[in-house]
Design an enzyme around this catalytic site. Structure first.
Site, PDB file in Angstrom:
ATOM      1  N   CYS A  13       7.933  49.719   9.877  1.00 27.97           N
ATOM      2  CA  CYS A  13       8.201  51.213  10.280  1.00 27.97           C
ATOM      3  C   CYS A  13       9.482  51.550   9.573  1.00 27.97           C
ATOM      4  O   CYS A  13       9.593  52.946   9.686  1.00 27.97           O
ATOM      5  CB  CYS A  13       8.307  50.876  11.956  1.00 27.97           C
ATOM      6  SG  CYS A  13       9.243  49.942  12.480  1.00 27.97           S
ATOM      7  N   HIS A 117      10.974  49.875  17.340  1.00 29.72           N
ATOM      8  CA  HIS A 117      10.136  50.671  16.290  1.00 29.72           C
ATOM      9  C   HIS A 117      11.022  51.839  15.674  1.00 29.72           C
ATOM     10  O   HIS A 117      11.613  52.390  16.396  1.00 29.72           O
ATOM     11  CB  HIS A 117       9.023  51.232  16.889  1.00 29.72           C
ATOM     12  CG  HIS A 117       8.212  52.150  16.115  1.00 29.72           C
ATOM     13  ND1 HIS A 117       7.401  51.704  15.090  1.00 29.72           N
ATOM     14  CD2 HIS A 117       7.701  53.466  16.258  1.00 29.72           C
ATOM     15  CE1 HIS A 117       6.818  52.553  14.416  1.00 29.72           C
ATOM     16  NE2 HIS A 117       6.909  53.657  15.331  1.00 29.72           N
ATOM     17  N   ASP A 135       6.398  59.535  13.481  1.00 28.84           N
ATOM     18  CA  ASP A 135       6.206  58.450  13.949  1.00 28.84           C
ATOM     19  C   ASP A 135       5.059  57.791  13.230  1.00 28.84           C
ATOM     20  O   ASP A 135       3.847  58.183  13.426  1.00 28.84           O
ATOM     21  CB  ASP A 135       6.114  58.133  15.331  1.00 28.84           C
ATOM     22  CG  ASP A 135       5.961  56.989  16.076  1.00 28.84           C
ATOM     23  OD1 ASP A 135       5.609  55.968  15.330  1.00 28.84           O
ATOM     24  OD2 ASP A 135       6.235  57.016  17.239  1.00 28.84           O
TER      25      ASP A 135
END
EC number: 3.4.19.12
Length: 180
Positions: A13, A117, A135
């Site tokens: 991520c 994250h 995202d």
């Protein structure tokens, strides 16, 4: 959907947030792994990433060094301040990177096991003009809106206190050199 958008793979991520922020493949997994080795050259298990090879899970330090290599700095936003203080009109601002709590997903099943994250937020031109939440766990970028909408989004988003928001700013030296 126009624009560049990487979706989640492994625990990469941070890599996806950086590339989504730059709107291109600016960084590679190998480059971020090299940053980790430079930060912690003498350890067998590197403290700045996952112990599982190729999985990522990079920390703040890796993101900060990677951004520095491109002439940017990462600056914490004090969550006690109001988001309206964000310098969204500043030419030096590339966007925001945030570290949030996110449940683990295995396929379509979400497991209530909180993990950290990385996500990006930035103003995108060429799409519906405005700010987007980039995202990598979402199917596509989420439109937030204009600067006022971004401020309201951040106010509500940061209410749970489990989000750390950082500015990505062009370094002062680079700004003064480009304007000379």
């Amino acid at each position: 959907m126009a624009g560049y958008f990487e979706k989640q793979r492994f625990e990469l991520c941070a890599l996806h947030a950086l590339n989504n922020l730059f709107q291109k493949q600016e960084f590679t997994r190998q480059e971020l792994d090299d940053v980790c080795r430079n930060l912690d050259p003498d350890s067998f298990l590197n403290a700045h990433k996952s112990w599982i090879p190729g999985f990522g899970n990079y920390d703040y330090n890796v993101i900060a060094v990677a951004l520095k290599s491109r002439g940017y700095s990462l600056n914490w936003f004090d969550s006690r301040r109001d988001p309206s203080e964000i310098c969204t009109g500043d030419d030096a601002l590339l966007g925001l990177i945030a570290n949030i709590s996110s449940n683990l997903k295995i396929g379509p099943v979400e497991i209530p096991f909180a993990r950290r994250h990385w996500v990006a937020i930035r103003d995108l031109k060429g799409m519906e003009t405005g700010y987007y939440l980039l995202d990598s766990k979402l199917p596509e970028p989420k439109f937030i809106g204009n600067k006022n909408d971004l401020v309201e989004f951040l106010r509500e988003w940061m209410l749970d206190g489990d989000k750390q928001v950082m500015f990505v700013l062009k370094d002062d030296d680079d700004i003064s050199q480009s304007s000379s």
